[in-house]
Design a protein around this motif. Sequence first.
Motif: not given
Length: 224
Positions: A169-193
């Motif tokens: 079983y491959i663990p979920a993304l959990n608190a991995e740095n690349y997961h946090i960065r991905a969520l930050a990218d999604v948030i930044q995209q939706h904060l535009q404007g």
Amino acid sequence: QYSAATTATSYDAVFKVMNTWRWVPELRFVGQYHDHPAYIEALVKSVKAHWKAQPRGDLLLMSFHGVPKRNLMLGDPYHCQCHKTGRLLAERLGLKDNEWRVTFQSRFGKAEWLQPYTDKTLEALPAEGIKNVDVVCPGFTVDCLETLEEIAAENCENFKQAGGENYHYIPALNAENYHIRALADVIQQHLQGWQETLPDYDEKVIEYEASMSQQRAKAKGAKQ
């Protein structure tokens, strides 16, 4: 992945609270990010990290949480979005069509749910000659009972009882740095404007203008 059973009900809960508010603020929801490049890249890094630590299996099984088939028939995009996530992940990993599958887990009740079912698929794989399998749950941002108990434990046992040999079983993304960065990218995209993200935004100026507005209102008889 968007689902009316989870995403839309979260919207309902927010609106239920705000239904009692006289002044409703502007809102923006992140409905889905199933195909966001940063999210896919995080999944790719997670799978590759696992393969670096453990021998790669014959098949990568991508198990998503199931929902009743009726949801799909009513227009819910969840099924399609799960398959798109799976396809994008497989493409980035360079997998052939016979090296990956999308399945659905956690069904209950008598109604038909989205298929193929994860448990039934795993039980059938050894008879197909696939005895070494890696399982990942891309729709779960963090591990929980449904991944750790149902997928990592119960389905592992069922797979081996059916003749399987190696199950990882491959663990979920959990608190991995690349997961946090991905969520930050999604948030930044939706904060535009939003006003706060504009180059000329000055919080001190906004606070000053709000203070002056309050003073003028009180001068005209406002109580607060």
